[in-house]
Design an enzyme around this catalytic site. Structure first.
Site, PDB file in Angstrom:
ATOM      1  N   GLU A  39       0.834  -1.210   0.000  1.00  0.00           N
ATOM      2  CA  GLU A  39       0.000   0.000   0.000  1.00  0.00           C
ATOM      3  C   GLU A  39       0.861   1.249   0.000  1.00  0.00           C
ATOM      4  OE1 GLU A  39      -3.105   0.381  -1.166  1.00  0.00           O
ATOM      5  OE2 GLU A  39      -3.558  -1.176   0.307  1.00  0.00           O
ATOM      6  N   SER A  75     -24.973   7.542 -17.630  1.00  0.00           N
ATOM      7  CA  SER A  75     -24.718   6.674 -16.483  1.00  0.00           C
ATOM      8  C   SER A  75     -26.056   6.275 -15.874  1.00  0.00           C
ATOM      9  CB  SER A  75     -23.875   7.415 -15.443  1.00  0.00           C
ATOM     10  OG  SER A  75     -24.071   6.815 -14.170  1.00  0.00           O
ATOM     11  N   GLU A 119      -6.489  10.427 -14.325  1.00  0.00           N
ATOM     12  CA  GLU A 119      -6.535  10.841 -12.911  1.00  0.00           C
ATOM     13  C   GLU A 119      -5.621  12.040 -12.686  1.00  0.00           C
ATOM     14  OE1 GLU A 119      -8.240   9.658 -10.276  1.00  0.00           O
ATOM     15  OE2 GLU A 119      -9.160   7.894 -11.174  1.00  0.00           O
ATOM     16  N   GLY A 161     -13.347   2.505  -1.695  1.00  0.00           N
ATOM     17  CA  GLY A 161     -11.919   2.246  -1.886  1.00  0.00           C
ATOM     18  C   GLY A 161     -11.620   1.041  -2.755  1.00  0.00           C
ATOM     19  N   TYR A 200      -3.268  12.416  -0.098  1.00  0.00           N
ATOM     20  CA  TYR A 200      -2.523  11.507  -0.976  1.00  0.00           C
ATOM     21  C   TYR A 200      -1.359  12.258  -1.617  1.00  0.00           C
ATOM     22  CZ  TYR A 200      -1.838   7.870  -4.511  1.00  0.00           C
ATOM     23  OH  TYR A 200      -1.297   6.882  -5.291  1.00  0.00           O
ATOM     24  N   ASP A 232       3.022   2.178  -4.942  1.00  0.00           N
ATOM     25  CA  ASP A 232       3.040   2.273  -6.415  1.00  0.00           C
ATOM     26  C   ASP A 232       3.482   3.648  -6.907  1.00  0.00           C
ATOM     27  OD1 ASP A 232       0.660   3.578  -5.726  1.00  0.00           O
ATOM     28  OD2 ASP A 232      -0.527   2.662  -7.336  1.00  0.00           O
ATOM     29  N   ASP A 268      -4.291   0.574  -9.568  1.00  0.00           N
ATOM     30  CA  ASP A 268      -5.729   0.337  -9.732  1.00  0.00           C
ATOM     31  C   ASP A 268      -6.070   0.068 -11.196  1.00  0.00           C
ATOM     32  OD1 ASP A 268      -5.500   1.168  -7.146  1.00  0.00           O
ATOM     33  OD2 ASP A 268      -6.502   3.091  -7.440  1.00  0.00           O
ATOM     34  N   SER A 283     -13.648   2.148  -8.085  1.00  0.00           N
ATOM     35  CA  SER A 283     -14.720   2.270  -9.077  1.00  0.00           C
ATOM     36  C   SER A 283     -14.291   3.217 -10.197  1.00  0.00           C
ATOM     37  CB  SER A 283     -16.011   2.754  -8.418  1.00  0.00           C
ATOM     38  OG  SER A 283     -15.787   3.953  -7.716  1.00  0.00           O
TER      39      SER A 283
HETATM   40  C1  GLA Z   1      -5.111   4.741  -4.395  1.00  0.00           C
HETATM   41  C2  GLA Z   1      -4.308   5.005  -5.676  1.00  0.00           C
HETATM   42  C3  GLA Z   1      -3.340   3.867  -5.968  1.00  0.00           C
HETATM   43  C4  GLA Z   1      -2.490   3.535  -4.759  1.00  0.00           C
HETATM   44  C5  GLA Z   1      -3.361   3.397  -3.500  1.00  0.00           C
HETATM   45  C6  GLA Z   1      -2.530   3.253  -2.252  1.00  0.00           C
HETATM   46  O1  GLA Z   1      -5.948   3.645  -4.580  1.00  0.00           O
HETATM   47  O2  GLA Z   1      -5.177   5.180  -6.746  1.00  0.00           O
HETATM   48  O3  GLA Z   1      -2.538   4.187  -7.070  1.00  0.00           O
HETATM   49  O4  GLA Z   1      -1.499   4.500  -4.570  1.00  0.00           O
HETATM   50  O5  GLA Z   1      -4.226   4.498  -3.315  1.00  0.00           O
HETATM   51  O6  GLA Z   1      -1.788   2.099  -2.289  1.00  0.00           O
END
Ligand code: GLA
Length: 369
Positions: free
Chosen positions: A33, A71, A162, A126, A224, A36, A174, A129
């Protein structure tokens, strides 16, 4: 479960032609976690829930290039004119437009395409989606326009959406997990090379439970990006002592420990999380291959503690869920928060045939607290 025949017939009624169907799954991350974005290692897997897209070229419009999209979940529609400049709408259509515009930047040429979206991936839990939406839309647009796209490029386009259209500097986990979309396997991804290795999960021995804390991860995007900055700052300082390192995970924890007192708070803890989490993830992949679920579970607990204390992206409800799971090691191997944090869900590795019992235990005790 989404009724796919209904999705097709709704499309036909709305747009007066027949669609093709596309889908992309959400994901859960077993371990790895917040690694990435520093091009480290992750071990996610696809979940059973998907974004479904019914799509087809608009046979009545060959003069302009307009994407029509609806949608079902949001009961909302939009039109995107690809020949006019993009203007941010700050709503769900930014995802669709982002993917379409980036595809065009990369040389794909899209014609008027009709899209109808339905999803059974819960939002804000989380389980990615939005990544699934990007991947499903990317696949639908490229396939209907007869310009197929390769898996990794599709994931990168989702990630770029994103970054540039949503404002979240996420990593690749993701989107790549969703684009690979493999069933019954976790995927060990090296986020630097983007190479990945599927690892089968023996569902005769274990079950995987995702528990939604009910807390929407709204703080996630600003915090983040702050955490990413902390890690970048830490890397710069560490490069003074280790000029050859390019990423935090180029350092072992043992090497890091020698210099950790040279880093200020909280940067030292952010870096410690990333470095130890990378080590845990590679180890965990080995345990999973050997079906050593006990050792795998131990690393899940450690990962949670590190996210809570060092990376500081957990919250009361996520900690409570993990603490409750810790009371049931008779049926639980390990549990941890996953995803961006500040809400969302936990993932728990449970002994086979004990998911229902675990669920009951959590429902009862979580609500009481
Ligand atoms: C979110 C981000 C991912 C990753 C996670 C944490 O889901 O989209 O790229 O960084 O947080 O691991």
């Amino acid at each position: 479960m989404i009724d796919l025949e209904k999705l097709e017939s709704e499309f036909a009624e709305l747009y007066q032609h027949q669609p093709q169907l596309f889908k992309a799954p959400g994901r859960v991350n077993l371990i790895g976690e917040h690694t990435d974005h520093d091009e480290g290692f992750v071990l996610p897997m696809a979940i059973e829930q998907n974004v479904y897209v019914a799509a087809g070229l608009n046979p009545n419009n060959s003069t302009t290039r307009i994407i029509r999209v609806k949608s079902i979940n949001l009961n909302s529609s939009a039109e995107i004119n690809l020949d006019q400049a993009f203007s941010k709408k700050n709503n769900w259509t930014d995802y669709i437009e982002g993917v379409a515009r980036i595809l065009e930047q990369k040389g794909f040429r899209l014609n008027s395409t009709d899209l109808l979206i339905n999803s059974d991936i819960p939002q804000g839990a989380g389980v990615s989606s939005s990544a699934a939406l990007e991947v499903a839309i990317g696949r639908a647009l490229t396939e209907t326009n007869k310009q197929p796209i390769e898996t990794t490029q599709l994931a990168l386009i989702g990630q770029q959406t994103e970054h540039e259209f949503i404002g979240v500097n996420c990593g690749i986990m993701d989107q790549l997990t969703s684009a690979i979309g493999l069933e019954h396997h976790a995927i060990l991804i090296d986020c630097h090379t983007l190479e990945y290795q599927p690892i089968p999960i023996d569902f005769n021995e274990v079950e995987i439970v995702i528990t939604d804390s009910g807390v929407k991860h709204e703080l996630a995007s600003s915090e983040y990006n702050n955490r990413r900055q902390d890690c970048k700052g830490g890397l710069k300082i560490l490069q003074q002592f280790f000029p050859n390192i390019e990423w935090l995970h180029d350092l072992s924890y043992a090497e890091f420990k020698v210099y950790e007192n040279r880093l200020p708070e909280p940067i030292v803890r952010r870096c410690r999380h990333v470095i130890t989490e990378n080590e845990r993830t590679k180890q965990a992949a080995g345990f999973l291959s050997k079906k050593d679920y006990q050792s795998f579970g131990d690393l899940m607990w450690q990962s949670h503690d590190s996210l809570k204390n060092d990376y500081e992206v957990s919250c009361y409800e996520l900690d409570l869920l993990v603490d409750l799971a810790r009371q049931r090691t008779d049926i639980v191997y390990g549990s941890r928060m996953f995803g961006g944090g500040f809400g969302g869900s936990t993932v728990t590795l449970v002994k086979k045939n004990h998911a229902a019992e675990f669920r009951e235990f959590i429902n009862e005790n979580f609500k009481r607290k």
